[in-house]
Design a protein around this motif. Structure first.
Motif, PDB file in Angstrom:
ATOM      1  N   VAL A  14      10.939  16.177 -17.619  1.00  0.00           N
ATOM      2  CA  VAL A  14      10.482  17.491 -18.151  1.00  0.00           C
ATOM      3  C   VAL A  14      11.375  18.762 -17.781  1.00  0.00           C
ATOM      4  CG1 VAL A  14       8.414  19.396 -18.067  1.00  0.00           C
ATOM      5  CG2 VAL A  14       8.071  16.678 -18.358  1.00  0.00           C
ATOM      6  N   GLY A  17      14.983  18.125 -19.304  1.00  0.00           N
ATOM      7  CA  GLY A  17      15.136  18.282 -21.133  1.00  0.00           C
ATOM      8  C   GLY A  17      15.557  16.928 -21.638  1.00  0.00           C
ATOM      9  N   SER A  18      15.966  15.771 -20.541  1.00  0.00           N
ATOM     10  CA  SER A  18      16.583  14.753 -21.170  1.00  0.00           C
ATOM     11  C   SER A  18      16.407  13.840 -20.317  1.00  0.00           C
ATOM     12  CB  SER A  18      18.058  14.800 -21.631  1.00  0.00           C
ATOM     13  OG  SER A  18      18.879  14.888 -20.487  1.00  0.00           O
ATOM     14  N   LEU A  49       5.184  12.599 -23.745  1.00  0.00           N
ATOM     15  CA  LEU A  49       6.620  13.066 -24.066  1.00  0.00           C
ATOM     16  C   LEU A  49       6.679  13.079 -25.569  1.00  0.00           C
ATOM     17  CD1 LEU A  49       9.040  11.840 -21.165  1.00  0.00           C
ATOM     18  CD2 LEU A  49       8.070  14.244 -21.484  1.00  0.00           C
ATOM     19  N   ASP A  50       7.069  14.189 -26.261  1.00  0.00           N
ATOM     20  CA  ASP A  50       7.774  13.921 -27.520  1.00  0.00           C
ATOM     21  C   ASP A  50       9.209  13.666 -27.469  1.00  0.00           C
ATOM     22  OD1 ASP A  50       5.369  14.105 -29.027  1.00  0.00           O
ATOM     23  OD2 ASP A  50       5.462  16.337 -28.827  1.00  0.00           O
ATOM     24  N   ARG A  51       9.683  12.642 -27.939  1.00  0.00           N
ATOM     25  CA  ARG A  51      11.105  12.404 -27.846  1.00  0.00           C
ATOM     26  C   ARG A  51      11.695  12.522 -29.382  1.00  0.00           C
ATOM     27  NH1 ARG A  51       7.698   9.183 -24.905  1.00  0.00           N
ATOM     28  NH2 ARG A  51       8.329   8.394 -23.052  1.00  0.00           N
ATOM     29  N   ARG A  55      16.248  16.407 -28.145  1.00  0.00           N
ATOM     30  CA  ARG A  55      15.666  16.840 -26.836  1.00  0.00           C
ATOM     31  C   ARG A  55      14.456  16.288 -26.489  1.00  0.00           C
ATOM     32  NH1 ARG A  55      16.022  20.897 -23.150  1.00  0.00           N
ATOM     33  NH2 ARG A  55      14.281  21.743 -22.278  1.00  0.00           N
ATOM     34  N   ARG A  57      10.669  16.893 -24.957  1.00  0.00           N
ATOM     35  CA  ARG A  57       9.676  17.991 -24.603  1.00  0.00           C
ATOM     36  C   ARG A  57       8.360  17.195 -24.298  1.00  0.00           C
ATOM     37  NH1 ARG A  57      12.348  20.516 -28.910  1.00  0.00           N
ATOM     38  NH2 ARG A  57      13.246  22.748 -28.115  1.00  0.00           N
ATOM     39  N   PRO A  58       7.528  17.800 -23.323  1.00  0.00           N
ATOM     40  CA  PRO A  58       6.099  17.458 -23.114  1.00  0.00           C
ATOM     41  C   PRO A  58       5.276  17.690 -24.354  1.00  0.00           C
ATOM     42  CG  PRO A  58       6.644  19.644 -21.928  1.00  0.00           C
ATOM     43  CD  PRO A  58       8.007  19.089 -22.374  1.00  0.00           C
ATOM     44  N   THR A  59       4.301  16.756 -24.353  1.00  0.00           N
ATOM     45  CA  THR A  59       3.053  17.027 -25.180  1.00  0.00           C
ATOM     46  C   THR A  59       2.340  17.722 -24.647  1.00  0.00           C
ATOM     47  OG1 THR A  59       1.952  15.277 -24.239  1.00  0.00           O
ATOM     48  CG2 THR A  59       3.517  14.756 -26.487  1.00  0.00           C
ATOM     49  N   SER A  63       2.278  18.712 -20.721  1.00  0.00           N
ATOM     50  CA  SER A  63       2.601  19.939 -20.177  1.00  0.00           C
ATOM     51  C   SER A  63       1.444  20.066 -18.952  1.00  0.00           C
ATOM     52  CB  SER A  63       2.589  20.886 -20.844  1.00  0.00           C
ATOM     53  OG  SER A  63       3.614  20.988 -21.897  1.00  0.00           O
ATOM     54  N   TYR A  66       2.013  17.821 -15.975  1.00  0.00           N
ATOM     55  CA  TYR A  66       3.298  18.036 -15.318  1.00  0.00           C
ATOM     56  C   TYR A  66       3.002  19.238 -14.151  1.00  0.00           C
ATOM     57  CZ  TYR A  66       7.578  20.670 -14.030  1.00  0.00           C
ATOM     58  OH  TYR A  66       8.491  21.426 -13.065  1.00  0.00           O
TER      59      TYR A  66
END
Length: 295
Positions: A14, A17-18, A49-51, A55, A57-59, A63, A66
């Protein structure tokens, strides 16, 4: 421990970013980090996570998760620091970041005495011009040379850094010595890209817009350019103190004020000062003072 490794890997992904950057920060394989996070998602039964190809990103659920993970990891780091603080003998690996030039000229020469005094400490020194993110990069202590340190960090001023205007004697013999600040506009100038005033030199009371003939991005290149007689350089005094003493460089416009800042030891606010950090900072303060850097 499996759960902790999962949330640490997830938090790093998170924050960076990768998966690649997270793996580098964790000193692990990308496939291992990816699998660890995937296993965490499976245990929780929720996608964190959205992959995408560009990039990660957290769903929405990720979030929220996290924020709890970050607090848990910070609490764990504090508990570890408290345990280390209870040690009478400083020990462990100390990961330090320092600016290039300063690391080679002031940190490394002081290491033999420090490591001899503390045989149970190992040092990992990361030298470079970029200001690394301490928590994200796992840096326990950084040396920053700035006018004002970041308010989010714990800082201790360990020395002073002053900008001086210098040139090689051969250059001054050929092109003359500036007597007033605006005289620099008739000279070849060497600029240092990381300085906030690379395009505006502050000499005396008046800022002067300049167009450097040569622009460099490393402190050693700046020093070398000045020594080579390529022009006037605005340069930290600590970087060329030996060259000034040897007569290889000469100060100009010395009666006019130039910017100065601090050399700071900084560390994250969410960690107690472990004995190994305190030992290194105290040693560095004494070492810098012995070599003429005032506080």
């Amino acid at each position: 421990m499996e759960a902790f490794s999962g949330i640490e890997a997830f938090a790093r992904v998170v924050e960076t970013g990768s998966f690649t950057a997270a793996a580098q920060a964790l000193q692990s394989a990308k496939s291992s980090v990816s699998e660890t996070v995937r296993a965490l998602e499976e245990r929780m039964g929720v996608r964190l996570l959205d992959r995408t190809t560009r990039r990660v990103r957290p769903t929405e659920a990720g979030s929220a998760f996290y924020r709890h993970c970050r607090k848990l990891l910070d609490d764990l780091a504090q508990a570890r620091s408290e345990a280390q603080a209870a040690q009478k003998e400083p020990a462990g690996r100390l990961r330090i970041a320092a600016p290039d030039g300063f690391a080679e000229r002031y940190i490394v020469p002081g290491l033999p005495a420090f490591l001899a005094a503390y045989p149970t400490i190992e040092v990992e020194l990361i030298a470079g011009s970029a200001a690394l993110r301490l928590v994200e990069e796992g840096i326990e202590l950084a040396i920053r040379i700035v006018e004002r340190p970041e308010p989010s960090l714990v800082v201790r001023r360990i020395a002073t850094s002053r900008i001086v205007i210098v040139a090689a004697p051969g250059y001054l013999a050929q092109h003359g010595t500036p007597r007033m600040p605006r005289d620099i506009l008739g000279h070849r100038l060497i600029g240092f890209a990381p300085l906030p005033w690379r395009d505006t030199w502050r000499i005396g009371t008046e800022p002067i817009a300049v167009q450097p003939r040569l622009l460099v991005n490393s402190s050693e290149a700046l020093r070398a350019a000045a020594l080579s007689g390529l022009g006037l350089a605005a340069i930290p005094e600590w970087l060329i103190a030996d060259a000034l003493a040897a007569g290889q460089l000469a100060r100009v416009l010395a009666s006019h004020e130039t910017p100065s800042g601090g050399i700071y030891a900084v560390y994250p606010t969410n960690r107690l000062l472990a004995p190994k950090i305190r030992a290194f900072v105290d040693h560095t303060v004494r070492d810098l003072r012995s070599r003429g850097l005032s506080r």
